[in-house]
Write an enzyme that holds these catalytic residues in place. Structure first.
Site, PDB file in Angstrom:
ATOM      1  N   TRP A  36       0.818  -1.214   0.000  1.00 23.95           N
ATOM      2  CA  TRP A  36       0.000   0.000   0.000  1.00 23.95           C
ATOM      3  C   TRP A  36       0.852   1.265   0.000  1.00 23.95           C
ATOM      4  O   TRP A  36       0.335   2.362  -0.098  1.00 23.95           O
ATOM      5  CB  TRP A  36      -0.982   0.003   1.177  1.00 23.95           C
ATOM      6  N   GLU A  49      -5.396   0.963   6.033  1.00 26.70           N
ATOM      7  CA  GLU A  49      -5.413   1.542   7.381  1.00 26.70           C
ATOM      8  C   GLU A  49      -6.475   0.870   8.251  1.00 26.70           C
ATOM      9  O   GLU A  49      -6.256   0.633   9.436  1.00 26.70           O
ATOM     10  CB  GLU A  49      -5.663   3.055   7.317  1.00 26.70           C
ATOM     11  N   GLN A  54      -6.553  -3.639  12.849  1.00 20.82           N
ATOM     12  CA  GLN A  54      -7.017  -4.931  13.363  1.00 20.82           C
ATOM     13  C   GLN A  54      -5.891  -5.877  13.717  1.00 20.82           C
ATOM     14  O   GLN A  54      -5.985  -6.622  14.667  1.00 20.82           O
ATOM     15  CB  GLN A  54      -7.870  -5.630  12.301  1.00 20.82           C
ATOM     16  N   THR A  55      -4.844  -5.886  12.881  1.00 21.79           N
ATOM     17  CA  THR A  55      -3.864  -6.962  13.041  1.00 21.79           C
ATOM     18  C   THR A  55      -2.508  -6.558  12.482  1.00 21.79           C
ATOM     19  O   THR A  55      -2.320  -5.438  12.036  1.00 21.79           O
ATOM     20  CB  THR A  55      -4.402  -8.245  12.372  1.00 21.79           C
ATOM     21  N   GLY A  93     -11.508 -10.085  12.448  1.00 20.83           N
ATOM     22  CA  GLY A  93     -12.175  -9.740  13.706  1.00 20.83           C
ATOM     23  C   GLY A  93     -12.802  -8.364  13.677  1.00 20.83           C
ATOM     24  O   GLY A  93     -12.629  -7.601  12.716  1.00 20.83           O
ATOM     25  N   TYR A  94     -13.533  -8.028  14.747  1.00 15.89           N
ATOM     26  CA  TYR A  94     -14.211  -6.747  14.903  1.00 15.89           C
ATOM     27  C   TYR A  94     -14.982  -6.379  13.634  1.00 15.89           C
ATOM     28  O   TYR A  94     -14.643  -5.467  12.890  1.00 15.89           O
ATOM     29  CB  TYR A  94     -13.186  -5.654  15.257  1.00 15.89           C
ATOM     30  N   TYR A 132      -7.886   9.224  13.461  1.00 17.12           N
ATOM     31  CA  TYR A 132      -6.702   8.537  12.955  1.00 17.12           C
ATOM     32  C   TYR A 132      -6.850   8.221  11.460  1.00 17.12           C
ATOM     33  O   TYR A 132      -5.969   8.527  10.650  1.00 17.12           O
ATOM     34  CB  TYR A 132      -6.421   7.240  13.739  1.00 17.12           C
ATOM     35  N   ASP A 150      -1.529   7.086  16.390  1.00 15.38           N
ATOM     36  CA  ASP A 150      -1.937   5.722  16.731  1.00 15.38           C
ATOM     37  C   ASP A 150      -1.067   5.277  17.913  1.00 15.38           C
ATOM     38  O   ASP A 150      -0.343   6.102  18.487  1.00 15.38           O
ATOM     39  CB  ASP A 150      -1.813   4.775  15.527  1.00 15.38           C
ATOM     40  N   CYS A 220      16.302  12.397  22.861  1.00 12.80           N
ATOM     41  CA  CYS A 220      15.185  11.638  23.446  1.00 12.80           C
ATOM     42  C   CYS A 220      15.265  11.642  24.979  1.00 12.80           C
ATOM     43  O   CYS A 220      16.233  11.172  25.575  1.00 12.80           O
ATOM     44  CB  CYS A 220      15.213  10.203  22.931  1.00 12.80           C
TER      45      CYS A 220
HETATM   46  S1  SF4 Z   1      15.910   6.813  21.595  1.00 13.56           S
HETATM   47 FE1  SF4 Z   1      14.870   4.934  22.178  1.00 13.56          FE
HETATM   48  S2  SF4 Z   1      13.141   5.573  23.412  1.00 13.56           S
HETATM   49 FE2  SF4 Z   1      13.871   7.372  22.329  1.00 13.56          FE
HETATM   50  S3  SF4 Z   1      12.611   7.493  20.494  1.00 13.56           S
HETATM   51 FE3  SF4 Z   1      14.442   6.364  19.973  1.00 13.56          FE
HETATM   52  S4  SF4 Z   1      13.983   4.198  20.278  1.00 13.56           S
HETATM   53 FE4  SF4 Z   1      12.400   5.420  21.324  1.00 13.56          FE
END
Ligand code: SF4
Length: 359
Positions: A36, A49, A54-55, A93-94, A132, A150, A220
């Protein structure tokens, strides 16, 4: 006063630009080649989507191809019988989602000339299309700057910014949506949204994030904290209920007795073996403890057992050979084995038929 730690500030412009640059560069080289992703057809993207909600991706690939072969356009889906749509969906499902797809296709034909609307309000007015799905189809098919969140996006953005709050909780959702809007680029919205989801699917996974391979490692908060999997906090889960069932295998002259599930309940309109809850099973509204009225089964030998999982339930069914009253009461029906293919069958009935098949 609340004891919860405050949510962090939204990323400033220059941080947002850095996050976009590094993630898009990563996505160009690391993204999976999924069928897709080779199309800009809004219908094909919409179906993918809906199925991906679902899976797993690996399962969706075959279902998606088959669904688009059976219903190549929105007009074909709109004109189809509901049974045919449920049959193509069977196993995912669903089933309410399949019914919504069907109803939405009919609305698209009526209101939008058979093309998924390139307009947020019109998309959200379609049955079963939420924030979404609207964000996904509009950004990926039409490149409109529409954000989406999501489970993957929620986790990735919560981690990178160090957001408090439990997964799926209202405050975290609101914060993450605000971040997703803030980070949305003016161009390449579809690429950006897919890159965010892909990072969550491939690198920033729920229990084993591969931070050393992550393009966002340097900025991060979760990685800096030393325990990235603590974010987001786990949600309180509903316990899984185990259900023990008995199903009847009644075959006469090449025809098998199946029953249609009632409208308005779970798996409405789907066909299954005549089924009851075993005496030792926990109570449930999904199956009665009595055999369907009027069947008057005479039970024979156990033939097999099958297991299946549906939302919050682990199901085990014991299938028994049986004879029933000569006149089958509605909603039971004796189906010719040759006609089962297009019939919407419950997942567990499919498993039983795959094993016992045609006698
Ligand atoms: S550094 Fe680790 S915790 Fe942070 S966004 Fe990337 S994978 Fe996720």
């Amino acid at each position: 006063m609340s004891d919860s730690p405050p949510f962090p500030a939204l990323p400033k412009k220059d941080r947002g630009a850095r996050l976009r640059r590094s993630l898009l560069a990563w996505y160009q080289t690391q993204r999976r080649d999924l069928p897709w992703r080779r199309t800009r057809d809004p219908y094909a993207i919409w179906i993918s989507e809906a199925m991906l909600q679902q899976t797993r991706v690996a399962t969706v690939i075959d279902y998606w191809r088959r669904f688009l072969t059976v219903f190549p356009s929105i007009a074909d889906l709109a004109a189809a019988d509901e049974d045919a749509v449920l049959a193509a969906w069977s196993g995912l499902g669903y089933y309410r989602r399949a019914r919504s797809l069907h109803a939405a296709a009919q609305a698209i034909v009526e209101r939008h000339g058979g093309r998924f609307p390139a307009n947020r309000e019109q998309a959200l007015a379609l049955p079963g299309v939420g924030e979404y799905t609207a964000g996904a189809v509009l950004s990926i098919a039409y490149d409109m700057p529409e954000a989406l969140v999501d489970g993957n996006v929620e986790r990735v953005l919560a981690r990178v910014l160090g957001a408090p709050g439990a997964a799926g909780s209202g405050p975290l959702k609101r914060f993450v949506w605000a971040v997703a809007h803030e980070l949305m680029p003016e161009d390449d919205a579809g690429l950006w949204n897919q890159a965010l989801m892909e990072l969550g699917a491939l690198v920033c996974t729920p229990t084993q994030p591969r931070c050393s391979d992550c393009p966002w490692k340097r900025s991060c908060a979760a990685w800096a904290s030393g325990s990235p999997t603590d974010i987001p906090a786990p949600k309180t889960r509903r316990a899984t209920q185990r259900l023990d069932l008995q199903g009847l295998w009644v075959v006469r002259e090449g025809r098998v007795v199946l029953m249609q599930r009632p409208e308005g309940g779970a798996m409405a309109g789907m066909w299954e073996l005549p089924t009851r809850r075993s005496e030792e099973s926990l109570p449930s509204t999904l199956w009665s403890a009595a055999w369907p009225a009027g069947l008057r089964p005479r039970l024979g030998a156990p033939l097999m057992e099958a297991q299946h999982a549906i939302t919050h339930h682990r199901i085990r069914i014991q299938v028994l050979e049986a004879r029933v009253a000569a006149r089958i009461p509605s909603p039971a029906y004796e189906w010719d084995f040759a006609n089962l293919e297009g019939l919407p069958l419950t997942g567990i009935t499919k498993k039983v038929l795959a094993q016992l098949g045609r006698p």
